[in-house]
Write a protein that holds these residues in place. Structure first.
Motif, PDB file in Angstrom:
ATOM      1  N   ALA A 332      -7.453  -7.234  14.028  1.00  0.00           N
ATOM      2  CA  ALA A 332      -7.315  -8.346  13.053  1.00  0.00           C
ATOM      3  C   ALA A 332      -5.693  -9.080  13.526  1.00  0.00           C
ATOM      4  N   ALA A 333      -4.711  -8.295  13.829  1.00  0.00           N
ATOM      5  CA  ALA A 333      -3.375  -8.720  14.162  1.00  0.00           C
ATOM      6  C   ALA A 333      -3.503  -9.690  15.259  1.00  0.00           C
ATOM      7  N   PHE A 334      -4.308  -9.412  16.228  1.00  0.00           N
ATOM      8  CA  PHE A 334      -4.455 -10.045  17.386  1.00  0.00           C
ATOM      9  C   PHE A 334      -5.660 -11.447  17.508  1.00  0.00           C
ATOM     10  N   ALA A 335      -5.989 -11.685  16.102  1.00  0.00           N
ATOM     11  CA  ALA A 335      -7.241 -12.636  16.090  1.00  0.00           C
ATOM     12  C   ALA A 335      -6.537 -14.177  15.971  1.00  0.00           C
ATOM     13  N   GLY A 336      -5.391 -14.316  16.027  1.00  0.00           N
ATOM     14  CA  GLY A 336      -4.833 -15.785  15.981  1.00  0.00           C
ATOM     15  C   GLY A 336      -4.801 -16.242  14.426  1.00  0.00           C
ATOM     16  N   PHE A 337      -4.616 -15.250  13.376  1.00  0.00           N
ATOM     17  CA  PHE A 337      -4.308 -16.007  12.108  1.00  0.00           C
ATOM     18  C   PHE A 337      -2.890 -16.675  12.071  1.00  0.00           C
ATOM     19  N   PRO A 338      -2.885 -17.193  10.930  1.00  0.00           N
ATOM     20  CA  PRO A 338      -1.409 -17.947  10.639  1.00  0.00           C
ATOM     21  C   PRO A 338      -0.372 -16.801  10.588  1.00  0.00           C
ATOM     22  N   LEU A 339       0.735 -17.038  10.712  1.00  0.00           N
ATOM     23  CA  LEU A 339       1.772 -15.875  10.814  1.00  0.00           C
ATOM     24  C   LEU A 339       2.070 -15.154   9.337  1.00  0.00           C
ATOM     25  N   ALA A 340       1.939 -16.039   8.429  1.00  0.00           N
ATOM     26  CA  ALA A 340       2.011 -15.141   7.041  1.00  0.00           C
ATOM     27  C   ALA A 340       0.716 -14.408   7.024  1.00  0.00           C
ATOM     28  N   VAL A 341      -0.465 -14.635   7.216  1.00  0.00           N
ATOM     29  CA  VAL A 341      -1.552 -13.664   7.173  1.00  0.00           C
ATOM     30  C   VAL A 341      -1.396 -12.543   8.231  1.00  0.00           C
ATOM     31  N   THR A 342      -0.630 -12.739   9.324  1.00  0.00           N
ATOM     32  CA  THR A 342      -0.483 -11.644  10.222  1.00  0.00           C
ATOM     33  C   THR A 342       0.520 -10.738   9.595  1.00  0.00           C
ATOM     34  N   ALA A 343       1.524 -11.420   9.002  1.00  0.00           N
ATOM     35  CA  ALA A 343       2.489 -10.343   8.250  1.00  0.00           C
ATOM     36  C   ALA A 343       1.869  -9.425   7.414  1.00  0.00           C
ATOM     37  N   VAL A 344       0.775  -9.954   6.613  1.00  0.00           N
ATOM     38  CA  VAL A 344       0.245  -9.147   5.417  1.00  0.00           C
ATOM     39  C   VAL A 344      -0.732  -7.883   6.335  1.00  0.00           C
ATOM     40  N   ILE A 345      -1.517  -8.615   7.250  1.00  0.00           N
ATOM     41  CA  ILE A 345      -2.094  -7.481   8.203  1.00  0.00           C
ATOM     42  C   ILE A 345      -1.404  -6.306   8.694  1.00  0.00           C
ATOM     43  N   ALA A 346      -0.072  -6.748   9.202  1.00  0.00           N
ATOM     44  CA  ALA A 346       0.987  -5.701   9.745  1.00  0.00           C
ATOM     45  C   ALA A 346       1.380  -4.981   8.729  1.00  0.00           C
ATOM     46  N   LEU A 347       1.537  -5.273   7.476  1.00  0.00           N
ATOM     47  CA  LEU A 347       2.013  -4.486   6.467  1.00  0.00           C
ATOM     48  C   LEU A 347       0.902  -3.667   6.149  1.00  0.00           C
ATOM     49  N   ILE A 348      -0.552  -4.152   5.889  1.00  0.00           N
ATOM     50  CA  ILE A 348      -1.749  -2.989   5.802  1.00  0.00           C
ATOM     51  C   ILE A 348      -1.915  -1.950   6.894  1.00  0.00           C
ATOM     52  N   ALA A 349      -1.518  -2.570   8.188  1.00  0.00           N
ATOM     53  CA  ALA A 349      -1.605  -1.529   9.229  1.00  0.00           C
ATOM     54  C   ALA A 349      -0.570  -0.622   9.058  1.00  0.00           C
ATOM     55  N   GLY A 350       0.747  -0.798   8.865  1.00  0.00           N
ATOM     56  CA  GLY A 350       1.902   0.027   8.437  1.00  0.00           C
ATOM     57  C   GLY A 350       1.544   1.260   7.429  1.00  0.00           C
ATOM     58  N   ALA A 351       0.810   0.694   6.215  1.00  0.00           N
ATOM     59  CA  ALA A 351       0.375   1.610   5.287  1.00  0.00           C
ATOM     60  C   ALA A 351      -0.398   2.312   5.489  1.00  0.00           C
ATOM     61  N   ALA A 352      -1.524   1.818   6.104  1.00  0.00           N
ATOM     62  CA  ALA A 352      -2.582   2.740   6.472  1.00  0.00           C
ATOM     63  C   ALA A 352      -2.102   3.872   7.321  1.00  0.00           C
TER      64      ALA A 352
END
Length: 471
Positions: A332-352
């Motif tokens: 999902a991080a490479f799907a072109g979402f807005p930066l704020a959404v990508t930041a949340v995705i990166a946070l989830i990826a790190g937690a997982a």
């Protein structure tokens, strides 16, 4: 240890002594993690500084790829032999000399004349790759002896937290250090971090290693020592650690496929970042990894508190589900979402990612000491193989396909294997309540039981989600 601390009114002297011993062992482990975090900072610092130095010295991007390939190949070989080393030598000696070796080779690079710099760089890649794997396997396989079986999840979480913080600091400061003080000063700083970790290891009493001797007992000590000294036997022992439980072998295989997926987002991030901001592509990459690390650190804090309050472990199911969530988040991080959404995705990826790391490491630590070092070594080999092969295939694929497509099929493969793993674990859980004389009872004590390797150790109550002894 602190004999002045007498027992409390409602606690026998034995319980008080055990509590004090636990506190001492945990305090020592915190010091060890501090030294490990310092050396990890040096590792991530040189990951950036050395790659820049290789490119500046040779002027060829191919040289950077060769440098990384040699580093991964060295880690691959070290993973194959470290189990045998842990059967012969103590974990402390392996961790100590692993840091001494890394510090020494950095000194060689600093002192090397210009005509020998290329050879020194190759030596650095070999030693750093091999010693990094040796230290990691020795540390992880020895944690149950250092802090006790019931505190291994806490210890794993603490060590991963220290490594994640070091990663943020190393990546964030590498460019500043190189630009302000130059490569020589950066390499000196890197060498100093390994020296600090070596001193920490030397000063602390560290248990672990010599697994064949520690559990063989008086009657089997000679046999264990003979097998440990027989070099041709290391490979069967390594695979025995996995063949004893097919579910555990699948778990290690999933770890290798996950490393293959990790190679895709590592290679695709700079390309994707350039498409977002061609004038300053490093900003997105740095921000992404910083947010990822924050998610990883946050997950470790939650896991530590969860384990301490409930006495439950994350378990094999946590590893499987965490892998699915992490892989989906990286896609999902490479799907072109807005930066704020990508930041949340990166946070989830790190937690997982943090969840899977703790679950996986804690689960392999349920193996007997005679097999644990071999299993961790073979796991490191699979991870290096997956990442190395992935870097080659991904680099070729990125020339023809977009980052989203490449990351999608790479992490998609990890999701497929994770689903197979989860189904396998679920099947074993359903088969477990077969009665005391069923599969669990009939397996005997000759080898590692299937339920012990995949579900934890039912006879000790530390399988997935079950109560663990708080001692």
């Amino acid at each position: 240890m602190g004999s002045a601390d007498g027992p409390t009114a409602d606690e026998p002297d034995g319980g008080s002594r055990k509590t004090r011993d636990t506190e001492v062992s945990e305090r020592r482990f915190r010091f060890l993690v501090a030294g490990y975090a310092v050396s990890s900072y040096g590792t991530f610092l040189n990951m950036v500084a050395l790659n820049l130095f290789v490119y500046e010295t040779t002027g060829r991007a191919l040289a950077m790829g060769l440098f990384m390939a040699v580093r991964l190949a060295s880690g691959f070989v070290a993973g194959l032999v470290v189990g045998g080393l842990l059967a012969r030598f103590s974990a402390k000696s392996i961790m100590l000399w692993a840091n001494v070796g890394q510090g020494a080779v950095m000194l060689v690079l600093i002192l090397a004349p210009e005509s020998l710099v290329t050879g020194a760089l190759m030596a650095v890649s070999v030693v750093i790759g091999a010693c990094g794997t040796l230290f990691m396997v020795a540390l992880r396989s020895s944690i149950p002896e250092m802090v006790g079986e019931d505190r291994r999840a806490w210890a794993n979480s603490l060590s991963i937290t220290g490594r994640s913080m070091a990663m943020v600091a190393g990546f964030a400061s590498a460019g500043v250090v190189v630009s302000l003080v130059g490569y020589t000063a950066a390499f000196l700083l890197d060498m100093a971090t390994f020296v600090i970790c070596a001193v920490t290891v030397a000063l602390l009493p560290i248990a672990g290693g010599k697994g064949a001797d520690s559990e063989a007992g008086a009657s089997g000590a000679g046999k264990g020592e003979k097998e440990a000294k027989s070099e041709p036997r290391w490979r069967p022992v390594a695979f025995l650690a996995l063949a004893a439980a097919p579910g555990l072998g699948l778990m290690v295989a999933l770890r290798g496929v996950d490393a293959f997926g990790s190679s895709s987002h590592n290679a695709a991030l700079p390309i994707y970042s350039t498409s977002l901001d061609a004038s300053n592509p490093a900003v997105f990459v740095s921000a992404f990894w910083c947010v990822w690390a924050l998610g990883n650190i946050g997950a470790q804090q939650v896991i530590q508190r969860y384990t301490q309050r409930t006495g439950k472990t994350v378990g094999a199911l946590g590893f499987g589900y965490g892998t699915v969530v992490m892989s989906a988040a990286f896609i999902a991080a490479f799907a072109g979402f807005p930066l704020a959404v990508t930041a949340v995705i990166a946070l989830i990826a790190g937690a997982a990612d943090g969840l899977t790391e703790v679950a996986y490491t804690s689960h392999l630590q349920t193996l007997p000491a005679t097999l644990r070092g071999h299993a961790f070594g073979l796991s490191a080999t699979f991870e290096n193989l997956g990442f190395g092969v992935g870097m080659i295939l991904v680099a070729a694929a990125l020339d023809r396909f977009c980052p989203l497509a490449v990351v999608g099929w790479s992490h998609g493969a990890a999701i497929v294997v994770a689903v197979v793993f989860l189904l396998r674990v679920a099947a074993l859980r359903r088969a477990e309540p077969a009665g005391p004389m069923g599969r669990a009872g009939g397996a005997g004590r000759a080898g590692l039981r299937k339920e012990e390797a995949v579900e934890g150790r039912p006879d000790r109550g530390d399988r997935d989600g079950a109560e663990v002894s708080r001692g």
